[in-house]
Structure formats: structure tokens, C-alpha cells
Design a protein around this motif. Structure first.
Motif, PDB file in Angstrom:
ATOM      1  N   LEU A 184       0.824  -1.208   0.000  1.00 34.32           N
ATOM      2  CA  LEU A 184       0.000   0.000   0.000  1.00 34.32           C
ATOM      3  C   LEU A 184       0.859   1.260   0.000  1.00 34.32           C
ATOM      4  O   LEU A 184       0.562   2.227  -0.697  1.00 34.32           O
ATOM      5  N   ARG A 185       1.924   1.238   0.776  1.00 34.12           N
ATOM      6  CA  ARG A 185       2.832   2.395   0.798  1.00 34.12           C
ATOM      7  C   ARG A 185       3.480   2.599  -0.560  1.00 34.12           C
ATOM      8  O   ARG A 185       3.636   3.731  -1.028  1.00 34.12           O
ATOM      9  N   PHE A 186       3.877   1.500  -1.181  1.00 33.79           N
ATOM     10  CA  PHE A 186       4.479   1.589  -2.511  1.00 33.79           C
ATOM     11  C   PHE A 186       3.488   2.173  -3.510  1.00 33.79           C
ATOM     12  O   PHE A 186       3.835   3.028  -4.321  1.00 33.79           O
ATOM     13  N   SER A 187       2.247   1.721  -3.432  1.00 35.23           N
ATOM     14  CA  SER A 187       1.206   2.239  -4.327  1.00 35.23           C
ATOM     15  C   SER A 187       0.943   3.715  -4.073  1.00 35.23           C
ATOM     16  O   SER A 187       0.682   4.475  -5.011  1.00 35.23           O
ATOM     17  N   ALA A 188       1.007   4.126  -2.815  1.00 33.53           N
ATOM     18  CA  ALA A 188       0.771   5.528  -2.487  1.00 33.53           C
ATOM     19  C   ALA A 188       1.860   6.417  -3.077  1.00 33.53           C
ATOM     20  O   ALA A 188       1.585   7.505  -3.584  1.00 33.53           O
TER      21      ALA A 188
END
Length: 76
Positions: free
Chosen positions: A32-36
Motif C-alpha cells: 500500500l505504501r508503494f502504491s501511495a
């Protein structure tokens, strides 16, 4: 309504299953952090939800260590 893990669900898990849930939650948080960062995250509320799930897992784990909460296998 939150889609996260409830404490009742965590209470039903053994210690090994609890560690597996923790591993899965940490992997999801990383993704999720990578996607953000790459601006592909559609549900930003999911970040908060997963962080809270991880905190719940750590809390249940610690309470079991202290003996204030028991694992299903430890019950009579």
C-alpha cells in the motif's frame, strides 16, 4: 464500517496463525505504501486500517505474553 480484523477473530487464532497474520499485514502495508508513492493507491483509508490491524495483532500477542489473554490451545 471498518473492514479490519476484529479482536474476536484474533482471539480465535493460535500463536503461529497470529504471526502469519502479522506477516501478511506487514506485506500488505508495504504494498500500500508503494502504491501511495507511485500515485496508484485508490483507497487511502486502507493504510490506516492496516496499521491499526498490525497494532491489534501486536497487542494481542503482548497480552498473551503477559498472561492477560490466553491462546485457544492454552484453554482447558
Amino acid at each position: 464500517m471498518a473492514k479490519g480484523i476484529t479482536t474476536e477473530e484474533l482471539d480465535a487464532l493460535t500463536d503461529a496463525e497470529l504471526l502469519e497474520k502479522l506477516k501478511e499485514a506487514k506485506e500488505e502495508l508495504f504494498n500500500l505504501r508503494f502504491s501511495a508513492v507511485t500515485h496508484r493507491l485508490e483507497d487511502s483509508g486502507r493504510l490506516k486500517e492496516v496499521r491499526r490491524d498490525i497494532a491489534r495483532i501486536y497487542t494481542v500477542k503482548r497480552e498473551r505474553e503477559l498472561g492477560t489473554r490466553t491462546a485457544p490451545a492454552a484453554e482447558k
